[in-house]
Every structure is written in structure tokens, then in C-alpha cells.
Enzyme design. Structure first.
Site, PDB file in Angstrom:
ATOM      1  N   TYR A  71      16.926  14.849 -11.423  1.00  0.00           N
ATOM      2  CA  TYR A  71      17.839  15.891 -11.901  1.00  0.00           C
ATOM      3  C   TYR A  71      17.056  17.106 -12.387  1.00  0.00           C
ATOM      4  CZ  TYR A  71      21.785  18.208 -14.042  1.00  0.00           C
ATOM      5  OH  TYR A  71      22.749  19.119 -14.344  1.00  0.00           O
ATOM      6  N   PHE A 123      26.266  44.996   2.303  1.00  0.00           N
ATOM      7  CA  PHE A 123      26.553  43.688   2.884  1.00  0.00           C
ATOM      8  C   PHE A 123      27.743  43.122   2.124  1.00  0.00           C
ATOM      9  CE2 PHE A 123      26.259  39.134   3.556  1.00  0.00           C
ATOM     10  CZ  PHE A 123      26.290  39.120   4.937  1.00  0.00           C
ATOM     11  N   THR A 124      28.598  42.391   2.848  1.00  0.00           N
ATOM     12  CA  THR A 124      29.886  41.936   2.303  1.00  0.00           C
ATOM     13  C   THR A 124      29.750  41.246   0.943  1.00  0.00           C
ATOM     14  OG1 THR A 124      29.621  39.970   3.664  1.00  0.00           O
ATOM     15  CG2 THR A 124      30.975  41.738   4.565  1.00  0.00           C
ATOM     16  N   ASP A 214      17.205  42.754  -0.622  1.00  0.00           N
ATOM     17  CA  ASP A 214      17.942  41.664   0.010  1.00  0.00           C
ATOM     18  C   ASP A 214      16.991  41.187   1.106  1.00  0.00           C
ATOM     19  OD1 ASP A 214      19.407  40.012   1.620  1.00  0.00           O
ATOM     20  OD2 ASP A 214      21.251  41.183   1.485  1.00  0.00           O
ATOM     21  N   LYS A 257      18.749  31.990   6.547  1.00  0.00           N
ATOM     22  CA  LYS A 257      18.300  32.878   7.621  1.00  0.00           C
ATOM     23  C   LYS A 257      16.803  32.646   7.849  1.00  0.00           C
ATOM     24  CE  LYS A 257      22.465  34.509   6.545  1.00  0.00           C
ATOM     25  NZ  LYS A 257      22.631  35.508   5.572  1.00  0.00           N
ATOM     26  N   ARG A 381      32.503  42.751  13.138  1.00  0.00           N
ATOM     27  CA  ARG A 381      31.871  43.476  12.036  1.00  0.00           C
ATOM     28  C   ARG A 381      32.351  44.917  12.168  1.00  0.00           C
ATOM     29  NH1 ARG A 381      29.342  39.720   8.285  1.00  0.00           N
ATOM     30  NH2 ARG A 381      31.543  39.337   8.194  1.00  0.00           N
ATOM     31  N   PHE A 448      37.931  38.978   5.944  1.00  0.00           N
ATOM     32  CA  PHE A 448      37.587  38.587   7.319  1.00  0.00           C
ATOM     33  C   PHE A 448      37.420  37.082   7.503  1.00  0.00           C
ATOM     34  CE2 PHE A 448      33.184  37.857   6.161  1.00  0.00           C
ATOM     35  CZ  PHE A 448      33.031  38.686   5.057  1.00  0.00           C
TER      36      PHE A 448
HETATM   37  C1  PLP Z   1      23.758  36.026   4.828  1.00  0.00           C
HETATM   38  C2  PLP Z   1      23.449  37.201   4.047  1.00  0.00           C
HETATM   39  C3  PLP Z   1      23.617  37.219   2.666  1.00  0.00           C
HETATM   40  C4  PLP Z   1      24.280  36.096   1.887  1.00  0.00           C
HETATM   41  O1  PLP Z   1      23.608  34.896   2.004  1.00  0.00           O
HETATM   42  P1  PLP Z   1      24.398  33.499   2.015  1.00  0.00           P
HETATM   43  O2  PLP Z   1      23.304  32.489   2.051  1.00  0.00           O
HETATM   44  O3  PLP Z   1      25.257  33.478   3.231  1.00  0.00           O
HETATM   45  O4  PLP Z   1      25.203  33.417   0.769  1.00  0.00           O
HETATM   46  C5  PLP Z   1      23.230  38.362   1.991  1.00  0.00           C
HETATM   47  N1  PLP Z   1      22.713  39.423   2.619  1.00  0.00           N
HETATM   48  C6  PLP Z   1      22.537  39.437   3.947  1.00  0.00           C
HETATM   49  C7  PLP Z   1      21.947  40.638   4.604  1.00  0.00           C
HETATM   50  C8  PLP Z   1      22.903  38.341   4.716  1.00  0.00           C
HETATM   51  O5  PLP Z   1      22.761  38.390   6.029  1.00  0.00           O
END
Ligand code: PLP
Length: 456
Positions: A71, A123-124, A214, A257, A381, A448
Site C-alpha cells: 500500500y 486540450f480538452t 503537457d 501515450k 476533433r 464529445f
Molecule cells: C491524453 C492527453 C491528456 C490527458 O491524459 P489522460 O491520460 O488521457 O488523462 C492531456 N493532454 C494531452 C495532450 C493528451 O493527449
């Protein structure tokens, strides 16, 4: 052969199959004409996202057996922390279950209501957390990024004049931080140059404004720098990544990613006070600061994935796969965003469907029709992703109205890409038959993901 062969061989396979056209018509109707709502088993080639869809290596899978599921104080977190510190150069690492959770923490600890956050496009989920914590997001990307037709390198760069003007107008103390995305997802996976990172840092340092990256696609960004920025041809991906982060005060990372795993993320910081605040919040939202919502095995796989992502052969193969698909579509005169970015090919839906107005949601219409014709899943998008203005309630109509063909890492072969290209080229021959869509259900947040549509 005009492309490099895969720098790996296949050890385990997953079967996929193509439904009949009649079945696909039924499935997309049941999904409310939203590709997010399709069932994975009804898809032949899935280009919805490159998020968490990565294929892991034998070494990553093997490491999962060594998961330390304590933990607190997991050994795998130690490895992840050391790896991230070593590769990115930040002092503190706060693990999170994925990228948006790191965005939540960063927004919580840095934003005072009424402030501004400036960044290169948006970014969303990032903008959602910024706004939820009371800040206004201001886009300071260069104008070329909003122009699908403009083919210039490093299209993700911040426009320094716009940033200077914003600082003058709003006052440095009212800017919570600068959010620099490397690469810029919604601009078409466009990279930021090392020079721009250096310049942004210098300007912000002068005004005591913090810069957070980011970092989601930082390895892809590093490849573009190596390929296209003067002086970096002989510098390794690992060294470029390290230099990029030397111009930041921290970053949010989605492990899904460029860390080559299926789940995970972290927040990295240099400031001790901010780190302590982030640790206070992480226990409330994610878990102990030594797992942050991940299992020990997840953290182990992520540490190894980060190292594998730094290998030149891996990232070169990835970028050139994306470019192969884009160039094949372009050769058939299909309008795409150029230059071709790091993780996806973006179809320019305004020019693909010139008979539809933006109110008729051309990108959404095109994405659903691609599924119907080919069994390939893509993602909108454009207007649907952009959402509505909080105050006026009007739709944002973004200049870029796109359908994204996102390539998962280490998953598909060139033959799959040929199938995708041939299907879209055939659809382009009868593009006037693509019908517009309207909302039948519209969620208030991040619409979306779960919205439903019908033909107009
Ligand atoms: C995917 C993504 C995020 C968010 O990450 P998650 O792991 O999906 O929460 C933030 N910024 C960018 C540019 C992304 O492509």
C-alpha cells in the site's frame, strides 16, 4: 521499400475481424453516430486514440510479475520515480492514475480564481481542469497553427508577441502559469522547437511566471527536433528530452501515450512547496503519494516503457508510420493538415465535406461515415470536441474541423495502414453523399465522449 521495417517482431497476437456493411450501419446507429460509443468488438482497425492503446514489450510484461503491491513504499514507485527524475530532470514526482489527474492536481495547487492560464492551443481535459479551478484559458499559439493549409515546421510554437501582450494586458501576477503542450494534439500533433521553449522560459523568468509542460507526447516532439532543428541531428532523443524539460518548472504526463503503457501518469515538479501541496491533494483524489492510483505492476511497466520510448529506432518507426498514411492520403488529393504530425493524420473535414456548414458537424459526420464504409474507427476533433462558451452558451466553431486517424504505438502494420487509406480514398470519391448530423443528447461537460446524434 520506402519505409523502415518494424524494429520488433510479433510474440503474441489479437484477432480482429470486419463486420458486414449492413451490420456496421446498425452498429453506428445504435451508437448514436458517436464513434466513442461503438463497441470495440465491432471495429476492424481502431484509430480512435493512441491513449492507452500501446502494445507493451516482452520486458514490460515480464516486469509486471515483479509488481510490489504494498500500500505504501512500493519498490516499483522507486524505480518509476528514479527513471522519471533521470530522464526528465525534475526533482519531485507525484504519481497519478492518468494524465488528467495530474492536470487536476496542478490546477488545484497553482490557480487562484480569476487568474489566467496561457497555452499553445488547448486540450480538452487540460482546459476543463483549468476552468474548473476558476481560471480563464488563453490561446497564445502562433496563427499558422489554426490554418490547416499552412505547411510550416514547428507549428506548435507559442507566439511570443501574443504572450508579451497578454502579460502586459493582464499583469504577470494574474497569470497562474504557462501551459506548453509538446506536441500540440489538437493542432495536428505539431511540435514545438527547442528555441521556442528557450524563449518562452526566458520571457516567463523575467516576469516570474511558471512554465509547465503537457509532456504527454514529449518523445515525438524530440524526434521532430532531431530531424528538423539546426544543431540537433547528432544529439540523442534522450538528451533532447532532457534539454526540453530543463526549460520547464514541471510537467503533467499521461503515461498512456509516450510511456508505452495502458494506464498511468504523473505530475513532476521542481518546487518543494508545490510538491508538498500536490501530495496533500493526491491522497484525497488518487491514493498514497507512492502509487497515486496505479498498481505496483503498472508503475513497473511504465518505468521500462519510458526507457524504451527513448530508443531512436522505436520513435523513428512510429513517426514514419504516421507519415506514410498521411502521404498516401495526400497523394490521392485528400485534404489533410500539414505538416503531418507525430501521432495522427488529421483529415480537414471542412474541405473533405465542403457541402456541410460547421453547424452540420462535418467532422462528426465524416468520422461516422468512415466507420460505416470501412469498419475503421476514428475520432472527431472539431465543433463537437470544442464545446460551448460557458457564458454565451454558443458553440465554439474552431478553425480546425478535423477527423483524427490516431496510430496506436507498436500495434498496427503497414498493411493495416494501406487498408485505412484505400477505404478513405474510396469514400472521398463519393464525398457529397456524407450527411450532416445534429445533437439528440448533449452532456454539459466534455460532451464529445457521450453525446448522441441523428442525421439532419
Ligand atoms: C491524453 C492527453 C491528456 C490527458 O491524459 P489522460 O491520460 O488521457 O488523462 C492531456 N493532454 C494531452 C495532450 C493528451 O493527449
Amino acid at each position: 521499400m520506402n519505409y523502415p521495417a518494424e524494429p520488433y517482431r510479433i510474440k503474441s497476437i489479437e484477432s480482429i475481424s470486419l463486420l458486414s456493411r449492413e451490420e456496421r450501419i446498425k452498429k453506428i446507429h445504435q451508437a448514436g453516430y458517436n464513434t466513442f460509443l461503438l463497441s470495440s468488438q465491432d471495429i476492424y482497425i481502431d484509430l480512435l486514440t493512441d491513449s492507452g492503446t500501446n502494445a507493451m514489450s516482452d520486458k514490460q510484461w515480464a516486469s509486471m510479475m515483479t509488481g510490489d503491491e504494498a500500500y505504501s513504499g512500493s519498490q516499483n514507485f522507486e524505480l518509476l520515480k528514479k527513471t522519471a527524475q533521470h530522464l526528465f530532470g525534475f526533482k519531485y514526482i507525484v504519481p497519478t492514475h492518468q494524465g488528467r489527474a495530474a492536470e487536476n492536481l496542478l490546477s488545484l495547487i497553482t490557480i487562484k480564481p480569476g487568474q489566467y492560464v496561457a497555452g499553445n492551443m488547448y486540450f480538452t481535459t487540460t482546459r476543463f481542469h483549468i476552468e474548473k479551478n476558476g481560471a480563464t484559458f488563453i490561446d497564445v499559439i502562433n496563427d499558422d497553427a489554426h490554418d490547416a493549409m499552412s505547411n510550416v515546421p514547428f507549428k506548435g510554437n507559442i507566439d511570443l508577441d501574443k504572450l508579451k501582450q497578454l502579460i502586459e494586458e493582464k499583469g504577470a501576477e494574474n497569470i497562474a502559469y504557462i501551459c506548453l503542450a509538446i506536441t500540440v494534439n489538437l493542432a495536428g500533433g505539431q511540435p514545438v522547437s527547442m528555441q521556442n521553449m528557450r524563449d518562452v522560459k526566458a520571457l516567463c523568468e523575467k516576469h516570474h511566471i511558471r512554465v509547465f509542460y503537457d509532456a504527454t507526447r514529449c518523445v515525438e516532439n524530440a524526434y521532430f527536433i532531431k530531424e528538423q532543428e539546426a544543431g540537433y541531428q547528432d544529439v540523442s532523443i534522450k538528451e533532447i528530452v532532457h534539454e526540453m524539460f530543463s526549460y520547464a518548472d514541471g510537467c503533467t504526463m499521461s503515461g498512456k501515450k509516450d510511456c508505452l503503457v495502458n494506464i498511468g501518469g504523473f505530475l513532476a515538479l521542481n518546487n518543494q512547496q508545490l510538491f508538498e501541496q500536490a501530495c496533500e491533494w493526491v491522497v484525497a483524489y488518487e491514493g498514497m503519494p507512492s502509487y497515486g492510483g496505479m498498481t505496483g505492476r503498472d508503475m513497473s511497466a511504465m518505468a521500462i516503457g519510458m526507457q524504451e520510448a527513448m530508443q531512436f529506432e522505436y520513435i523513428q518507426h512510429r513517426i514514419l508510420q504516421v507519415r506514410y498514411l498521411g502521404n498516401k492520403l495526400k497523394a490521392a488529393n485528400i485534404p489533410i493538415i500539414e505538416p503531418i504530425g507525430g501521432h495522427a493524420v488529421f483529415l480537414d473535414a471542412k474541405h473533405f465535406c465542403p457541402h456541410l456548414t460547421q453547424e452540420q458537424l462535418p467532422a462528426q459526420s465524416l468520422a461516422t461515415r468512415i466507420y460505416l464504409e470501412t469498419g475503421v474507427r476514428t475520432i472527431e476533433r472539431g465543433t463537437v470536441s470544442a464545446g460551448r462558451d460557458k457564458i454565451t452558451k454558443k458553440n465554439y466553431f474552431p478553425k480546425l474541423e478535423t477527423v483524427r486517424l490516431t496510430i496506436p504505438r507498436r500495434v498496427y502494420t503497414y498493411a493495416h495502414l494501406d487498408f485505412v487509406a484505400d477505404g478513405i480514398i474510396a469514400l472521398y470519391q463519393q464525398k457529397e453523399t456524407i450527411q450532416g448530423l445534429k445533437f439528440t443528447y448533449e452532456p454539459k461537460q466534455l460532451r464529445f465522449f457521450t453525446a448522441r446524434f441523428a442525421y439532419i
